[in-house]
Enzyme design. Sequence first.
Site, short mmCIF file in Angstrom:
data_model
loop_
_atom_site.label_atom_id
_atom_site.label_comp_id
_atom_site.label_asym_id
_atom_site.label_seq_id
_atom_site.Cartn_x
_atom_site.Cartn_y
_atom_site.Cartn_z
N GLY A 1 0.82 -1.21 0.00
CA GLY A 1 0.00 0.00 0.00
C GLY A 1 0.86 1.27 0.00
O GLY A 1 0.52 2.26 -0.65
N ASP A 2 1.98 1.23 0.71
CA ASP A 2 2.88 2.39 0.74
C ASP A 2 3.44 2.66 -0.66
O ASP A 2 3.65 3.81 -1.05
CB ASP A 2 4.05 2.14 1.71
CG ASP A 2 3.57 1.80 3.11
OD1 ASP A 2 2.46 2.22 3.47
OD2 ASP A 2 4.30 1.09 3.83
N1 LIG Z 1 -0.69 -10.44 -4.72
C1 LIG Z 1 -0.50 -9.32 -5.44
N2 LIG Z 1 -0.23 -9.37 -6.76
C2 LIG Z 1 -0.04 -8.26 -7.51
N3 LIG Z 1 -0.12 -7.02 -7.00
C3 LIG Z 1 -0.39 -6.90 -5.68
C4 LIG Z 1 -0.59 -8.03 -4.83
N4 LIG Z 1 -0.84 -7.59 -3.57
C5 LIG Z 1 -0.79 -6.24 -3.64
N5 LIG Z 1 -0.52 -5.83 -4.90
C6 LIG Z 1 -0.39 -4.44 -5.39
O1 LIG Z 1 -0.20 -3.58 -4.29
C7 LIG Z 1 -1.33 -2.69 -4.15
C8 LIG Z 1 -1.60 -2.43 -2.69
O2 LIG Z 1 -1.87 -3.64 -2.04
P1 LIG Z 1 -2.82 -3.77 -0.77
O3 LIG Z 1 -4.22 -3.47 -1.17
O4 LIG Z 1 -2.56 -5.10 -0.19
O5 LIG Z 1 -2.28 -2.58 0.15
P2 LIG Z 1 -2.39 -2.37 1.73
O6 LIG Z 1 -3.33 -3.38 2.29
O7 LIG Z 1 -2.66 -0.96 1.98
O8 LIG Z 1 -0.90 -2.71 2.16
P3 LIG Z 1 -0.02 -2.21 3.39
O9 LIG Z 1 0.26 -3.45 4.15
O10 LIG Z 1 1.19 -1.62 2.77
O11 LIG Z 1 -0.81 -1.20 4.17
C9 LIG Z 1 -2.46 -3.37 -4.92
O12 LIG Z 1 -3.41 -2.41 -5.36
C10 LIG Z 1 -1.69 -4.01 -6.06
O13 LIG Z 1 -1.34 -3.05 -7.05
MG LIG Z 2 -2.22 0.09 3.79
#
Ligand SMILES: Nc1ncnc2c1ncn2[C@@H]1O[C@H](COP(=O)(O)OP(=O)(O)OP(=O)(O)O)[C@@H](O)[C@H]1O
Ligand SMILES: [Mg+2]
Length: 309
Positions: free
Chosen positions: A252-253
């Site tokens: 997400g970052d």
């Molecule tokens: N398994 C995956 N395959 C491909 N891209 C991914 C995958 N997981 C995450 N991403 C990419 O990373 C982006 C952010 O992931 P996610 O929605 O998990 O963020 P988050 O939950 O905010 O993470 P964080 O732990 O950093 O707070 C997704 O929109 C996608 O572009």
């Molecule tokens: Mg996040």
Amino acid sequence: MIYTVTLNPALDKTATVPGLTVDSVNRIRDLREDPGGKGINVSKVIAKLGGTSRAVALLGGSVGEKIKAMLAEQGIDVWAFEAMGETRTNLKVVDPELGTHTDINEPGPEAGVAQLDAMLSALVGAIAAGDVVVLSGSLPAGAPVGTYDAWCRACAGAGALVFLDADGEALARGLDACPFLAKPNDAELSRLCGHALETEAQVADEARRLVRGGVGRVVVSMGGAGAVVADGERVLLARSPRVKVGSTVGAGDSVVAALAYAQERGMDLEDAVRLAMATGAANVMQTGTQAAERSLVDELLPRVTLERL
Ligand SMILES: Nc1ncnc2c1ncn2[C@@H]1O[C@H](COP(=O)(O)OP(=O)(O)OP(=O)(O)O)[C@@H](O)[C@H]1O
Ligand SMILES: [Mg+2]
């Protein structure tokens, strides 16, 4: 200029422990240390993309000094404010045999209201119109729950475009200040609206609702499924390329970093979202907390798809 704000940074220690067993002596095979905390992670990814940012952080003690030195070595400009205690160290135990990741996080020192106010005044004094301010991560103990609300209003009042990435009450209160962009993930958005969002159509409806409430752009990341993006004009469904996953920590970052970088470069929303999805995917391909190289992001870029909902 892009300012990232980290009120509760950490030194991330990643220890590789094959066959981790509780209630027993475990031996570390490999140990690495990285400066961490969400805003700092955003700064690291911006640097890899070829951009610059100032990492505004509360840092204290010898761990704080170490983080400053490590960031300086990576060419990241740090604007440090003195924390009221030693910056925390977070232990991440990776077991390659069991395929597990176990995090043991310290709470970090408390922050005082006067200290946060002084930090905010200094930041507001430095902001020029059009600057991007990224507010991300958990609030330190002692910080009022409305901290992101107050910071968002003050920074926007000075002409900044505020990007907000938080969870729970800090997110809810921050959204009251109508940031330029918010990036919850689907679970954070579900918690915010108080019910599970099970379909992309439901996610899109909630994103639209936030935009109607005054948030400029809402980017809801959905892990491997990509993201739903809404602004006043459209709702987009972005798909990330399918990649081999190393570690999803900090995905997400990476998205926030790419969106901030794209904003500073004057890219339109669709190009910004493409870059964000490629940057997210490139970063989940990495094993540790190191940011992916720009060349990998560029390789993945043509495989991002966008459709209008
Ligand atoms: N398994 C995956 N395959 C491909 N891209 C991914 C995958 N997981 C995450 N991403 C990419 O990373 C982006 C952010 O992931 P996610 O929605 O998990 O963020 P988050 O939950 O905010 O993470 P964080 O732990 O950093 O707070 C997704 O929109 C996608 O572009
Ligand atoms: Mg996040």
